[in-house]
Scaffold this motif. Structure first.
Motif, mmCIF file in Angstrom:
data_model
loop_
_atom_site.group_PDB
_atom_site.id
_atom_site.type_symbol
_atom_site.label_atom_id
_atom_site.label_comp_id
_atom_site.label_asym_id
_atom_site.label_seq_id
_atom_site.Cartn_x
_atom_site.Cartn_y
_atom_site.Cartn_z
ATOM 1 N N LYS A 75 0.813 -1.217 0.000
ATOM 2 C CA LYS A 75 0.000 0.000 0.000
ATOM 3 C C LYS A 75 0.848 1.268 0.000
ATOM 4 O O LYS A 75 0.313 2.376 0.067
ATOM 5 N N ASN A 76 2.164 1.110 -0.055
ATOM 6 C CA ASN A 76 3.060 2.273 -0.012
ATOM 7 C C ASN A 76 2.749 3.171 1.178
ATOM 8 O O ASN A 76 2.692 4.398 1.066
ATOM 9 N N THR A 77 2.565 2.565 2.338
ATOM 10 C CA THR A 77 2.132 3.326 3.513
ATOM 11 C C THR A 77 2.959 2.958 4.738
ATOM 12 O O THR A 77 3.236 1.783 4.985
ATOM 13 N N LEU A 78 3.292 3.985 5.477
ATOM 14 C CA LEU A 78 3.987 3.867 6.754
ATOM 15 C C LEU A 78 2.996 4.221 7.860
ATOM 16 O O LEU A 78 2.155 5.099 7.679
ATOM 17 N N TYR A 79 3.111 3.541 8.998
ATOM 18 C CA TYR A 79 2.206 3.783 10.120
ATOM 19 C C TYR A 79 2.991 4.051 11.395
ATOM 20 O O TYR A 79 4.128 3.622 11.551
ATOM 21 N N LEU A 80 2.312 4.748 12.309
ATOM 22 C CA LEU A 80 2.820 4.878 13.674
ATOM 23 C C LEU A 80 1.617 4.744 14.614
ATOM 24 O O LEU A 80 0.776 5.633 14.672
ATOM 25 N N GLN A 81 1.554 3.616 15.288
ATOM 26 C CA GLN A 81 0.526 3.411 16.310
ATOM 27 C C GLN A 81 1.041 3.981 17.622
ATOM 28 O O GLN A 81 2.095 3.555 18.110
ATOM 29 N N MET A 82 0.315 4.930 18.181
ATOM 30 C CA MET A 82 0.748 5.613 19.397
ATOM 31 C C MET A 82 -0.271 5.338 20.505
ATOM 32 O O MET A 82 -1.438 5.705 20.370
ATOM 33 N N ASN A 83 0.187 4.695 21.548
ATOM 34 C CA ASN A 83 -0.675 4.367 22.691
ATOM 35 C C ASN A 83 -0.169 5.061 23.945
ATOM 36 O O ASN A 83 0.981 5.496 24.008
ATOM 37 N N ILE A 84 -1.023 5.143 24.935
ATOM 38 C CA ILE A 84 -0.688 5.744 26.227
ATOM 39 C C ILE A 84 -0.038 7.105 26.004
ATOM 40 O O ILE A 84 1.049 7.412 26.523
ATOM 41 N N LEU A 85 -0.695 7.934 25.237
ATOM 42 C CA LEU A 85 -0.131 9.236 24.901
ATOM 43 C C LEU A 85 -0.111 10.147 26.124
ATOM 44 O O LEU A 85 -0.989 10.068 26.998
ATOM 45 N N SER A 86 0.901 10.998 26.158
ATOM 46 C CA SER A 86 1.028 11.984 27.231
ATOM 47 C C SER A 86 1.194 13.364 26.615
ATOM 48 O O SER A 86 1.532 13.488 25.424
ATOM 49 N N PRO A 87 0.968 14.418 27.388
ATOM 50 C CA PRO A 87 1.144 15.774 26.838
ATOM 51 C C PRO A 87 2.539 16.003 26.252
ATOM 52 O O PRO A 87 2.689 16.825 25.336
ATOM 53 N N GLU A 88 3.521 15.279 26.771
ATOM 54 C CA GLU A 88 4.890 15.427 26.247
ATOM 55 C C GLU A 88 5.018 14.917 24.812
ATOM 56 O O GLU A 88 6.023 15.171 24.156
ATOM 57 N N ASP A 89 4.035 14.191 24.330
ATOM 58 C CA ASP A 89 4.050 13.705 22.951
ATOM 59 C C ASP A 89 3.475 14.728 21.975
ATOM 60 O O ASP A 89 3.492 14.498 20.756
ATOM 61 N N THR A 90 2.979 15.840 22.481
ATOM 62 C CA THR A 90 2.434 16.883 21.624
ATOM 63 C C THR A 90 3.513 17.431 20.706
ATOM 64 O O THR A 90 4.578 17.863 21.165
ATOM 65 N N ALA A 91 3.246 17.399 19.405
ATOM 66 C CA ALA A 91 4.231 17.828 18.417
ATOM 67 C C ALA A 91 3.622 17.711 17.030
ATOM 68 O O ALA A 91 2.557 17.114 16.847
ATOM 69 N N VAL A 92 4.326 18.280 16.070
ATOM 70 C CA VAL A 92 4.049 17.970 14.671
ATOM 71 C C VAL A 92 4.876 16.738 14.318
ATOM 72 O O VAL A 92 6.080 16.698 14.580
ATOM 73 N N TYR A 93 4.206 15.753 13.763
ATOM 74 C CA TYR A 93 4.871 14.499 13.412
ATOM 75 C C TYR A 93 5.086 14.448 11.906
ATOM 76 O O TYR A 93 4.149 14.646 11.130
ATOM 77 N N TYR A 94 6.333 14.172 11.535
ATOM 78 C CA TYR A 94 6.715 14.083 10.126
ATOM 79 C C TYR A 94 7.143 12.658 9.800
ATOM 80 O O TYR A 94 7.805 11.996 10.612
ATOM 81 N N CYS A 95 6.820 12.195 8.615
ATOM 82 C CA CYS A 95 7.457 10.982 8.133
ATOM 83 C C CYS A 95 8.586 11.375 7.195
ATOM 84 O O CYS A 95 8.553 12.447 6.565
ATOM 85 N N ALA A 96 9.586 10.524 7.137
ATOM 86 C CA ALA A 96 10.784 10.813 6.361
ATOM 87 C C ALA A 96 11.307 9.526 5.742
ATOM 88 O O ALA A 96 11.110 8.440 6.288
#
Length: 124
Positions: A75-96
């Motif tokens: 599918k030409n797709t990358l994933y990021l499953q994020m669990n147990i998120l905290s305020p410290e995870d707040t950000a702009v997320y980029y794939c590269a």
């Protein structure tokens, strides 16, 4: 060359989950090492996770056990499953994408292609 488009960001409460996706153009997606990098307000971009063309994974310590990177080459797709998120995870997320195809460390400057980013905001 590859073009990358992220999606899946949003606002979530602490302890919640989100799944980010990164759709890649081109027929050579499977040959790239891929990564997620984030940039919090007022800070530099920092490495989060990477997956090599052969499927090997690497994570920054702060997300180990909470985040999972994966890819679907069909599918030409990358994933990021994020669990147990905290305020410290707040950000702009980029794939590269790294045309070398292997994990070459956490220096974000090594990645050749970048998406436009997707905002993740975790409220307390």
């Amino acid at each position: 060359q590859v073009q990358l488009v992220e999606s899946g960001g949003g606002l979530v409460q602490a302890g919640g989950s989100l799944r980010l996706s990164c759709a890649a153009s081109g027929r050579t997606f499977s040959s790239y090492a891929m990564a997620w990098v984030r940039q919090a307000p007022g800070k530099e971009r920092t490495f989060v996770a990477a997956i090599t063309r052969s499927g090997g994974c690497a994570y920054v310590d702060s997300v180990k056990g909470r985040f999972t990177i994966s890819r679907d080459n069909a599918k030409n797709t990358l994933y990021l499953q994020m669990n147990i998120l905290s305020p410290e995870d707040t950000a702009v997320y980029y794939c590269a994408a790294d045309s070398a195809g292997i994990f070459r460390g956490t220096l974000t400057q090594r990645y050749d292609y970048w998406g436009q980013g997707t905002q993740v905001t975790v409220s307390s």
